[in-house]
Design a protein around this motif. Structure first.
Motif, short mmCIF file in Angstrom:
data_model
loop_
_atom_site.label_atom_id
_atom_site.label_comp_id
_atom_site.label_asym_id
_atom_site.label_seq_id
_atom_site.Cartn_x
_atom_site.Cartn_y
_atom_site.Cartn_z
N VAL A 100 0.85 -1.18 0.00
CA VAL A 100 0.00 0.00 0.00
C VAL A 100 0.89 1.24 0.00
CG1 VAL A 100 -1.76 1.28 1.28
CG2 VAL A 100 -1.85 -1.22 1.20
N ASP A 101 0.55 2.20 -0.86
CA ASP A 101 1.34 3.43 -0.97
C ASP A 101 0.78 4.57 -0.13
OD1 ASP A 101 3.19 2.45 -3.08
OD2 ASP A 101 1.33 2.32 -4.24
N LEU A 102 -0.56 4.68 -0.10
CA LEU A 102 -1.20 5.79 0.61
C LEU A 102 -2.32 5.26 1.49
CD1 LEU A 102 -1.50 8.95 0.92
CD2 LEU A 102 -3.35 8.73 -0.76
N LEU A 103 -2.34 5.75 2.72
CA LEU A 103 -3.37 5.41 3.70
C LEU A 103 -4.17 6.68 3.96
CD1 LEU A 103 -0.78 3.60 5.89
CD2 LEU A 103 -2.65 2.44 4.68
N LEU A 104 -5.43 6.68 3.55
CA LEU A 104 -6.28 7.86 3.66
C LEU A 104 -7.32 7.64 4.75
CD1 LEU A 104 -7.44 10.61 2.71
CD2 LEU A 104 -8.66 9.34 0.92
N ILE A 105 -7.38 8.57 5.69
CA ILE A 105 -8.41 8.56 6.73
C ILE A 105 -9.44 9.61 6.38
CG2 ILE A 105 -8.91 9.05 9.16
CD1 ILE A 105 -7.31 6.53 8.96
N CYS A 106 -10.71 9.21 6.32
CA CYS A 106 -11.84 10.13 6.16
C CYS A 106 -12.69 9.95 7.41
CB CYS A 106 -12.67 9.79 4.92
SG CYS A 106 -11.82 10.04 3.37
N THR A 107 -12.70 10.96 8.26
CA THR A 107 -13.41 10.79 9.52
C THR A 107 -14.19 12.03 9.94
OG1 THR A 107 -13.20 10.10 11.84
CG2 THR A 107 -11.41 11.45 10.95
N SER A 108 -15.34 11.76 10.50
CA SER A 108 -16.10 12.82 11.14
C SER A 108 -15.64 12.90 12.59
CB SER A 108 -17.60 12.52 11.04
OG SER A 108 -17.91 11.30 11.68
N THR A 109 -16.31 13.71 13.37
CA THR A 109 -16.00 13.87 14.78
C THR A 109 -17.29 13.74 15.57
OG1 THR A 109 -14.18 15.35 14.26
CG2 THR A 109 -15.03 15.47 16.48
N THR A 110 -17.22 13.07 16.71
CA THR A 110 -18.41 12.88 17.53
C THR A 110 -18.17 13.43 18.93
OG1 THR A 110 -17.74 10.73 18.39
CG2 THR A 110 -18.93 10.75 16.29
N GLY A 111 -19.23 13.55 19.69
CA GLY A 111 -19.12 13.92 21.09
C GLY A 111 -18.27 15.15 21.32
N GLN A 112 -17.28 15.01 22.16
CA GLN A 112 -16.39 16.12 22.51
C GLN A 112 -15.07 16.01 21.75
OE1 GLN A 112 -17.36 18.72 24.48
NE2 GLN A 112 -19.32 17.68 24.22
N GLY A 113 -15.14 15.89 20.43
CA GLY A 113 -13.93 15.78 19.62
C GLY A 113 -13.45 14.36 19.48
N ASP A 114 -14.38 13.42 19.60
CA ASP A 114 -14.02 12.00 19.58
C ASP A 114 -14.00 11.43 18.17
OD1 ASP A 114 -13.94 11.98 22.40
OD2 ASP A 114 -16.11 11.64 22.48
N ILE A 115 -13.28 10.33 18.04
CA ILE A 115 -13.26 9.55 16.80
C ILE A 115 -14.53 8.71 16.76
CG2 ILE A 115 -12.04 7.67 15.62
CD1 ILE A 115 -9.47 8.78 17.03
N PRO A 116 -15.19 8.57 15.62
CA PRO A 116 -16.38 7.73 15.53
C PRO A 116 -16.10 6.28 15.93
CG PRO A 116 -16.20 9.10 13.58
CD PRO A 116 -14.91 9.25 14.35
N ASP A 117 -17.10 5.63 16.48
CA ASP A 117 -16.95 4.27 17.02
C ASP A 117 -16.34 3.29 16.02
OD1 ASP A 117 -17.99 5.08 19.43
OD2 ASP A 117 -20.00 4.28 19.05
N ASP A 118 -16.66 3.44 14.72
CA ASP A 118 -16.15 2.46 13.75
C ASP A 118 -14.64 2.58 13.50
OD1 ASP A 118 -16.74 4.88 12.48
OD2 ASP A 118 -17.79 3.98 10.81
N LEU A 119 -14.02 3.70 13.90
CA LEU A 119 -12.57 3.86 13.73
C LEU A 119 -11.79 3.75 15.04
CD1 LEU A 119 -11.74 6.72 11.17
CD2 LEU A 119 -11.18 4.31 11.04
N VAL A 120 -12.49 3.74 16.16
CA VAL A 120 -11.80 3.71 17.46
C VAL A 120 -10.88 2.50 17.60
CG1 VAL A 120 -12.12 3.48 19.96
CG2 VAL A 120 -13.42 5.19 18.68
N PRO A 121 -11.33 1.26 17.27
CA PRO A 121 -10.42 0.13 17.43
C PRO A 121 -9.13 0.26 16.61
CG PRO A 121 -12.67 -0.65 17.19
CD PRO A 121 -12.68 0.82 16.88
N LEU A 122 -9.23 0.77 15.38
CA LEU A 122 -8.03 0.98 14.57
C LEU A 122 -7.12 2.01 15.23
CD1 LEU A 122 -6.28 0.68 12.02
CD2 LEU A 122 -7.70 2.43 10.96
N PHE A 123 -7.68 3.12 15.65
CA PHE A 123 -6.88 4.17 16.29
C PHE A 123 -6.16 3.62 17.52
CE2 PHE A 123 -6.16 7.57 19.28
CZ PHE A 123 -5.54 8.52 18.50
N VAL A 124 -6.88 2.94 18.38
CA VAL A 124 -6.30 2.42 19.63
C VAL A 124 -5.20 1.41 19.31
CG1 VAL A 124 -6.80 1.02 21.68
CG2 VAL A 124 -8.33 2.89 21.03
#
Length: 147
Positions: free
Chosen positions: A48-72
């Motif tokens: 893979v050459d490029l990793l693109l994150i497209c994310t909204s923001t929830t709550g108090q500046g949080d990462i959406p639930d579907d991306l939290v496990p990857l982020f952690v």
């Protein structure tokens, strides 16, 4: 031709729509672009050459639930990905204190990982741009041209 993997975090679907547009624009530019399952194995996959994150923001500046496990997972292991670049589209609303916090957290994580950004992140403010797909088109087209 570059290989691009797009990881999406969304609540109401806006980031998903941006990701789908990105996939089409990259394909039109001759790249292999796919929306990937947001798991570390997909993120660190070879070739893979490029990793693109497209994310909204929830709550108090949080990462959406579907991306939290990857982020952690990435935060806890800090994998080294030499030869790869990342890009971030962060959606948010500047009327909130932690504007675009989801995208900004990934930007900081990539810096900590030593993963260079292919271009300056795109932060889309819902107070200024009611159509994130239109707001991201030129930025995504520019990014596709750099690969």
């Amino acid at each position: 031709m570059a290989v691009v993997r797009i990881f999406v975090g969304t609540v109401f679907g806006n980031a998903q729509q941006v990701a789908e547009q990105a996939m089409k624009l990259f394909a039109q530019a001759g790249h292999d672009a796919q929306i990937a399952i947001p798991e570390q194995a997909e993120f660190i996959a070879e070739g893979v050459d490029l990793l693109l994150i497209c994310t909204s923001t929830t709550g108090q500046g949080d990462i959406p639930d579907d991306l939290v496990p990857l982020f952690v997972s990435l935060r806890d292991t800090l994998p080294q990905l030499p030869g790869r670049k990342a890009a971030v589209v962060g959606l948010g609303d500047s009327s909130y204190d932690n504007f675009a916090g989801g995208g900004r957290q990934f930007i900081a994580l990539f810096e900590e990982m030593g993963l260079p950004l292919a271009q300056e992140p795109l932060i889309i403010d819902a107070c200024e741009d009611s159509d994130p797909v239109a707001a991201s088109r030129d930025w995504l087209t520019e990014l596709a041209g750099k690969l």
